[in-house]
Enzyme design. Structure first.
Site, mmCIF file in Angstrom:
data_model
loop_
_atom_site.group_PDB
_atom_site.id
_atom_site.type_symbol
_atom_site.label_atom_id
_atom_site.label_comp_id
_atom_site.label_asym_id
_atom_site.label_seq_id
_atom_site.Cartn_x
_atom_site.Cartn_y
_atom_site.Cartn_z
ATOM 1 C CB THR A 30 -17.377 23.299 39.118
ATOM 2 O OG1 THR A 30 -17.286 24.694 38.817
ATOM 3 C CG2 THR A 30 -18.751 22.971 39.645
ATOM 4 C CD GLU A 51 -1.562 -2.407 1.546
ATOM 5 O OE1 GLU A 51 -0.439 -2.521 2.085
ATOM 6 O OE2 GLU A 51 -2.273 -3.381 1.275
ATOM 7 N N GLY A 85 -12.830 24.045 35.950
ATOM 8 C CA GLY A 85 -13.212 24.821 34.777
ATOM 9 C C GLY A 85 -13.431 26.280 35.140
ATOM 10 N N GLY A 86 -13.608 27.091 34.102
ATOM 11 C CA GLY A 86 -13.665 28.536 34.303
ATOM 12 C C GLY A 86 -14.997 29.038 34.809
ATOM 13 C CB THR A 87 -16.521 29.985 37.834
ATOM 14 O OG1 THR A 87 -15.368 30.116 38.669
ATOM 15 C CG2 THR A 87 -16.974 28.541 37.834
ATOM 16 N N GLY A 88 -14.718 32.410 36.082
ATOM 17 C CA GLY A 88 -14.432 33.844 36.066
ATOM 18 C C GLY A 88 -13.756 34.331 37.324
#
EC number: 2.7.1.130
Length: 829
Positions: A513, A64, A515-518
């Site tokens: 949590t 191939e 991850g981004g929460t600001g």
């Protein structure tokens, strides 16, 4: 059917582990093959192709790869800006690919088609298109391609009688695989008919011819041919009989034919190229047993020739060129029921070719040459001997076959060019469809393990037997993790673990949590407000992903920066740059950094950025941030979900701040309020939004982070590429969409990702190729962009979107609470 296939795949993978262990000892390069097949690639292997809109061509083995070589050259001409990735299955295929394919940007081993493994690698690379060569169809891999909406086109397609019968047993699995392929470029009408019998829609099937007719890597000049003859000790010969790709049992036939030739042509030589190099010693023994002297290609490379009768070709990737020295060529795998091997390599040199009657794997090619008397077919060892002797005895007959062979090859060139044109047309049609573009953008948002994991655990419905098993395992670990968190917190509450105390007002700012929460822009806003109240405030950051390691790190003393973004970590550096009058310190132990801030900067208020879980330190106020877009994750603790601790731990908060309420789904804010009140009746509830302030050109942002830039309305309607490496990229992209910006592409990298020069160059080039008018990044990304990329100049503008936190409902009550607490401890200002 997919479940059954996966169970069998796992069982087979387990059963062949002992075989792999033996082969890893015996075969050079086998360990690297297994590592890559399991998804462990060297850093450089995917650097040029992963997430770069590459063209992925998959060829299993040597045969191939030979067909792939001319394809890659045409793809490079047709798509000069697209990186090209070639994958193989076998070690010999890998060595051959590295030898003859020079236009590929990367060559790797194909991942094992195990559940999740094949999909993980495909997600990691995320090519523009996937091109299996001949009949390389793998269920799990193609299933992921369907999910990611990656178009698939079969090139140089070939289906044998045996394959047609075997594939039919796959039933629904076959239907799904065939349904994934958008175009079938087949070698012949026979192959086209076969693939349609398997379910391919006729309108998607076309005949391009065999790309092996276009191969040029085997081209040999007169000088190169003479060199090969000399190096292989074949200088003194009365003709060379070459048997290529022989299998066990065929060498006996070949040796008998050679013995017959030697009766008339005493100086004739024989070259045997076993299909499996591991059989080299076995073949040497057969040659000696037949009464011939024998050596190998590798031995001849180390010592001078002794003019042996037979040379064994025991190297990889050379047969294509070595065919050039043969006067009569037998192509193996054809006098046994293997199905033969491709005769186009010797045909490219214009050779007189003999094959056995078992050529069912190459029916069309064999028929083409046989019908024009360019290939002799024999049924047994006696006929093989007779035909070999005849070709040695009758040079005129041999010359006529050679001329006809070359004529056929020249007449059938052009399959690679046709395939490249068809690929271009297919991609243009596919990518011009708005629905396909939208789906592709949506799936590209799941393009790193972090975002893939978050999407996986947030799935509302879990499909498939294996997914239920995985989720069950993750849930068990979540229960264990939650128990440990509760146990540790209880230890602080009952006094088993002691709290430390600072002689200042301590505010923790964090979430429950991942991850981004600001947090970072909220810390910036809070520090500014407290400073304006007249208090000396400092920010204590843990220094996540900082290259600096120590107990107390000074990012800023409130007058000037002392660390770079790489040294301090992106969050701490961004806070320091935004807050010129607020010292920012980093360190894992906030009690140490806080004590230092009090002693050296006269700190009266210390804000613990991401400090809700920093239980070692006593706090005067706990502010819990809850993302109104991603409410409490999915309700599960890590690793089954994205909660750091149970939702019931809201009870510790003095203030619950709902962020990004303007982007919240209907009912989300009410649900958050109900959950807070259920777990904490005393907490004050506050709302905030992330208000876009302006777009600042990246070069200007480096000079003046608080610059005016351009107004947000000026970006309305512009086609942009959104690039981010933050905890919640969906919110960033939603902000841009709300401003009327047209996102034609979004690239998501893991949170806190460090961009390098090559990566930024690739991003700029991709944006340019896609017709983007600008690239937009966040401030968190801006601190990670190498300054060299700005100094080198950019062909496309890069803007930093600057946002500021604005408190909404509950802001006045929060201000009163904050002033009251500060006054009670520190006195009025």
């Amino acid at each position: 059917m997919q479940i059954l296939y996966n169970i069998l795949a796992i069982i087979v993978a387990i059963m062949i582990i002992p075989v792999f262990m033996v082969r890893s000892i015996r075969e050079k390069g086998f360990v690297m093959r297994i590592r890559q097949s399991l998804g462990f690639f060297p850093e450089h292997a995917l650097e040029k192709v992963a997430k770069k809109h590459c063209i992925w061509v998959h060829a299993a083995s040597v045969g191939e790869i030979v067909a792939t070589s001319p394809l890659i050259k045409e793809f490079r001409k047709e798509f000069p800006t697209s990186p090209i990735l070639v994958s193989v299955v076998t070690t010999s295929g890998y060595e051959m690919a590295n030898r003859i394919i020079k236009d590929a940007d990367s060559i790797i081993y194909f991942p094992l088609d195990l559940p999740f493994l094949a999909g993980h690698v495909l997600r990691r690379i995320h090519p523009r298109v996937f091109l299996p060569v001949e009949t390389e169809l793998w269920p799990n891999f193609l299933k992921t391609a369907r999910q990611l909406h990656i178009p698939v086109m079969m090139v140089n397609g070939r289906i044998s009688d045996r394959s047609v019968k075997q594939y039919k047993h796959l039933h629904s699995l076959l239907t799904e695989m065939i349904g994934t392929v958008k175009k079938f470029a087949m070698q012949s009408q026979i192959d086209a008919d076969y693939i349609m019998r398997l379910g391919a829609p006729p309108e998607l099937v076309t005949v391009t011819g065999n790309t092996k007719f276009d191969q040029t890597y085997t081209d040999v000049s007169a000088e190169e041919k003479a060199q090969i003859i000399r190096e292989m000790g074949l200088t003194e010969n009365e003709g060379i009989f070459l048997a290529g790709s022989t299998h066990r049992g065929e060498e006996d036939f070949v040796l008998k034919a050679f013995k017959a030739v030697r009766e008339k042509h005493r100086g004739a030589k024989l070259v045997i190229a076993p299909r499996e190099l591991l059989r080299t010693q076995e073949v040497i023994h057969l040659c000696k047993k037949a009464g011939f002297t024998v050596t190998t290609r590798t031995k001849l490379q180390q010592e001078e020739s002794h003019n042996e009768d037979i040379v064994i070709l025991d190297t990889i990737g050379e047969l294509g060129k070595v065919y050039s020295v043969g006067d009569v060529v037998y192509v193996g795998g054809s006098l046994i029921p293997h199905g033969g091997h491709n005769i186009l390599e010797p045909a490219a040199h214009g050779k007189a070719i003999i094959v056995g009657h078992n050529m069912f794997n190459f029916k069309d090619t064999h028929a083409l040459f046989k019908n024009r008397d360019a290939c002799i077919t024999v049924n047994n060892e006696q006929e093989l001997a007779e035909e070999v002797v005849r070709l040695f005895d009758e040079p005129e007959h041999r010359a006529r076959m050679e001329a006809e062979t070359l004529a056929i090859v020249n007449e059938n060139k052009g399959a690679s060019r046709k395939s490249a044109v068809i690929l271009r047309e297919m991609l243009e049609a596919y990518e011009s469809c708005p629905e396909n573009r939208q789906r592709a953008r949506a799936t590209q948002k799941i393009d790193n393990f972090q975002t893939y994991f978050i999407d996986l655990v947030h799935s509302k419905e879990v499909h498939g037997f294996f997914m239920h098993i995985i989720m069950g395992i993750l849930y068990v670990f979540s229960v264990i993790y939650a128990g440990l968190v509760n146990l540790k917190l209880a230890g602080y509450r009952v006094g088993i673990f002691s709290h430390r105390k600072l002689d200042c007002f301590v505010i923790s700012l964090g979430n429950v949590t991942v991850g981004g929460t600001g947090k970072t822009p909220t810390a910036q806003r809070l520090a500014t407000d407290i400073r304006n109240m007249g208090y000396h405030v400092v920010i204590l950051n843990r220094g996540y992903r900082a290259k600096w390691h120590g107990k107390v790190g000074i990012v800023s003393d409130g007058k000037r920066l002392h660390m770079s973004a790489a040294e301090a970590g992106d969050e701490a550096f961004m806070l320091a740059k935004h807050l010129p009058n607020v010292p920012v310190l980093i360190g894992a132990d906030r009690s140490l950094t806080g004590k230092y801030a009090i002693e050296h900067f006269g700190a009266e208020v210390a804000i613990l950025d991401d400090g809700y879980q920093h239980w070692q330190l006593e706090r005067d106020m706990d502010i819990l941030l809850v993302d109104a877009v991603n409410v409490f994750g999915n309700g599960y603790i890590l690793p089954r979900g994205t909660l750091r601790e149970p939702v019931s731990h809201i009870s510790r908060a003095d203030v619950c701040l709902m962020t990004k309420v303007d982007q919240a789904a209907e009912g989300s804010c009410e649900y958050i309020r109900e959950t807070v009140r259920k777990n904490n009746t005393d907490a004050q509830i506050l709302e905030s939004i992330h208000q876009p302030r302006c777009f600042i050109p990246l070069s200007d942002w480096y000079v003046d982070i608080a610059g005016d830039g351009i107004e947000v309305d000026q970006m309305r309607g512009k086609k942009i590429m959104a690039v981010s490496a933050i905890g919640n990229p969906a919110s960033f992209e939603q902000t841009l969409s709300d401003l009327g910006v047209v996102i034609i592409e979004s690239l998501r990298y893991p949170d806190h990702h460090d961009y390098n020069m090559q990566e930024m160059k690739d991003i700029l080039q991709q944006a340019k190729n896609m017709g983007a008018e600008a690239i937009v990044i966040t401030e968190k990304d801006a601190v990670k962009v190498p300054a060299e990329i700005i100094q080198a100049g950019m062909d496309i503008p890069v803007y930093v979107i600057c946002v500021e936190v604005r408190f909404q409902q509950g802001s006045e009550e929060f201000r009163q609470l904050l002033e009251k607490r500060l006054t009670e401890k520190l006195g009025p200002r």
